[in-house]
Design a protein around this motif. Structure first.
Motif, mmCIF file in Angstrom:
data_model
loop_
_atom_site.group_PDB
_atom_site.id
_atom_site.type_symbol
_atom_site.label_atom_id
_atom_site.label_comp_id
_atom_site.label_asym_id
_atom_site.label_seq_id
_atom_site.Cartn_x
_atom_site.Cartn_y
_atom_site.Cartn_z
ATOM 1 N N TRP A 169 0.816 -1.205 0.000
ATOM 2 C CA TRP A 169 0.000 0.000 0.000
ATOM 3 C C TRP A 169 0.859 1.268 0.000
ATOM 4 N N GLN A 170 2.157 1.123 -0.173
ATOM 5 C CA GLN A 170 3.029 2.284 -0.065
ATOM 6 C C GLN A 170 3.624 2.727 -1.398
ATOM 7 N N GLN A 171 4.055 1.789 -2.222
ATOM 8 C CA GLN A 171 4.737 2.189 -3.450
ATOM 9 C C GLN A 171 4.640 1.091 -4.502
ATOM 10 N N LEU A 172 4.984 1.466 -5.721
ATOM 11 C CA LEU A 172 5.091 0.516 -6.826
ATOM 12 C C LEU A 172 6.144 1.021 -7.806
ATOM 13 N N GLU A 173 6.680 0.098 -8.602
ATOM 14 C CA GLU A 173 7.733 0.420 -9.567
ATOM 15 C C GLU A 173 7.157 0.399 -10.982
ATOM 16 N N LEU A 174 7.530 1.406 -11.773
ATOM 17 C CA LEU A 174 7.077 1.500 -13.158
ATOM 18 C C LEU A 174 8.209 1.193 -14.118
ATOM 19 N N GLY A 175 7.846 0.715 -15.288
ATOM 20 C CA GLY A 175 8.840 0.347 -16.288
ATOM 21 C C GLY A 175 9.264 1.480 -17.191
ATOM 22 N N LYS A 176 9.037 2.709 -16.796
ATOM 23 C CA LYS A 176 9.487 3.873 -17.557
ATOM 24 C C LYS A 176 10.037 4.911 -16.592
ATOM 25 N N GLY A 177 10.971 5.732 -17.117
ATOM 26 C CA GLY A 177 11.623 6.702 -16.241
ATOM 27 C C GLY A 177 11.942 8.001 -16.939
ATOM 28 N N ALA A 178 13.103 8.569 -16.595
ATOM 29 C CA ALA A 178 13.472 9.891 -17.099
ATOM 30 C C ALA A 178 13.605 9.914 -18.623
ATOM 31 N N LEU A 179 14.053 8.819 -19.217
ATOM 32 C CA LEU A 179 14.185 8.771 -20.674
ATOM 33 C C LEU A 179 12.845 8.889 -21.383
ATOM 34 N N HIS A 180 11.763 8.619 -20.675
ATOM 35 C CA HIS A 180 10.425 8.686 -21.266
ATOM 36 C C HIS A 180 9.689 9.958 -20.856
ATOM 37 N N GLY A 181 10.386 10.876 -20.185
ATOM 38 C CA GLY A 181 9.788 12.143 -19.809
ATOM 39 C C GLY A 181 9.224 12.206 -18.406
ATOM 40 N N LEU A 182 9.420 11.166 -17.593
ATOM 41 C CA LEU A 182 8.899 11.160 -16.232
ATOM 42 C C LEU A 182 9.847 11.915 -15.304
ATOM 43 N N SER A 183 9.273 12.574 -14.315
ATOM 44 C CA SER A 183 10.075 13.311 -13.330
ATOM 45 C C SER A 183 9.391 13.251 -11.971
ATOM 46 N N VAL A 184 10.138 13.590 -10.937
ATOM 47 C CA VAL A 184 9.621 13.550 -9.569
ATOM 48 C C VAL A 184 8.455 14.523 -9.431
ATOM 49 N N GLY A 185 7.381 14.053 -8.807
ATOM 50 C CA GLY A 185 6.213 14.888 -8.580
ATOM 51 C C GLY A 185 5.101 14.681 -9.579
ATOM 52 N N ASN A 186 5.350 13.951 -10.678
ATOM 53 C CA ASN A 186 4.299 13.707 -11.657
ATOM 54 C C ASN A 186 3.132 12.944 -11.033
ATOM 55 N N ALA A 187 1.927 13.309 -11.431
ATOM 56 C CA ALA A 187 0.731 12.614 -10.966
ATOM 57 C C ALA A 187 0.602 11.279 -11.696
ATOM 58 N N VAL A 188 0.218 10.232 -10.962
ATOM 59 C CA VAL A 188 0.066 8.890 -11.521
ATOM 60 C C VAL A 188 -1.402 8.482 -11.393
ATOM 61 N N LEU A 189 -2.019 8.142 -12.516
ATOM 62 C CA LEU A 189 -3.435 7.821 -12.550
ATOM 63 C C LEU A 189 -3.660 6.367 -12.953
ATOM 64 N N GLY A 190 -4.626 5.734 -12.308
ATOM 65 C CA GLY A 190 -5.090 4.415 -12.702
ATOM 66 C C GLY A 190 -6.463 4.540 -13.332
ATOM 67 N N PRO A 191 -7.100 3.430 -13.685
ATOM 68 C CA PRO A 191 -8.451 3.499 -14.260
ATOM 69 C C PRO A 191 -9.435 4.097 -13.263
ATOM 70 N N GLY A 192 -9.850 5.347 -13.493
ATOM 71 C CA GLY A 192 -10.832 5.964 -12.623
ATOM 72 C C GLY A 192 -10.326 7.150 -11.835
ATOM 73 N N GLY A 193 -9.038 7.240 -11.593
ATOM 74 C CA GLY A 193 -8.583 8.370 -10.799
ATOM 75 C C GLY A 193 -7.133 8.295 -10.376
#
Length: 248
Positions: free
Chosen positions: A111-135
């Protein structure tokens, strides 16, 4: 006195033994070349009276039907999930969001964190909002060139500013390490009720405004210094496997 054996009787006994050995050899040859098919048929004939009766057959048919129903339900669930993912990706593409797969989760920090398969090379940066289906489900906490780590809204102590669009009441949403979050209102009379939608605050400078988060399940109006509501997330993080990262 030694018994006398007639030549004819001795010859018949010898022929009888030879016949037995011949039958044994022929039987072994049949087993060798038929690969035991004959013995399988004989075994089936002998054991036929002990085969399952109609009741056991009905049990097997019933179990098979239940298995098929379970498979159908799983296929329907997968179909709905894939449609939600396609809808999420379609909406995200129109806004320039980045779709990313969840590649790892820790059982201790489910319930604390998860790892994504994309990072800075794909335009992601600290503070970006992460959305799932619905919110909204969380924010990017750290990035590497190829991966990123998301801090979930459900993480203990994680706080974000939210509001209720219906009553325009503001509050602070706090994670407690499970699927429900606590909403601490600022006003003593927030005009909130179960079923109200909770979104990100339009005044927030850290998150995109008016992004759906959850729905109020219950309210403790006796809490001090202001009422506290329990909020159920719309996008359940425990079963999520794809997200959209809002990079703008």
């Amino acid at each position: 006195m030694t018994p006398f054996l007639r030549p004819g009787r001795s010859r018949r006994r010898g022929l009888g033994q030879l016949s037995l050995w011949s039958l044994l050899v022929v039987g072994l040859l049949l087993v060798r070349f038929s690969k035991g098919v004959g013995f399988t048929d004989i075994y089936a004939l002998i054991t036929r009276p002990f085969w399952p009766g109609p009741t056991q057959r009905d049990w097997i048919v019933s179990a098979t039907d239940l298995e098929n129903q379970a498979r159908l339900q799983l296929l329907e669930q997968d179909n709905r999930r894939l449609r939600q993912l396609l809808e999420l990706q379609r909406d995200g593409s129109s806004r320039g969001d980045v779709a990313a797969a969840v590649i790892a989760r820790s059982p201790r920090g489910w319930w604390q964190q998860l790892e994504l398969g994309k990072g800075a090379l794909h335009g992601l940066s600290v503070g970006n909002a992460v959305l799932g289906p619905g919110g909204l489900v969380g924010r990017v906490a750290s990035v590497t060139p190829a991966t990123s780590r998301v801090k979930l809204l459900t993480a203990p102590g994680h706080e974000i500013g939210v509001w209720l669009p219906r009553s325009r009441s503001h509050g602070l949403l706090v994670g407690h390490g499970n699927s429900r979050l606590a909403l601490r209102f600022i006003d003593k009379d927030p005009d909130a009720r179960p079923g109200d939608l909770v979104t990100t605050s339009p005044a927030s400078t850290l998150l995109p405004p008016n992004v759906s988060i959850g729905v109020i399940q219950s309210i403790d109006s006796r809490a001090v210094p202001a009422p506290i509501a329990m909020v159920q997330l719309i996008a359940t993080p425990e079963a999520i496997d794809w997200v959209q990262v809002r990079t703008r």
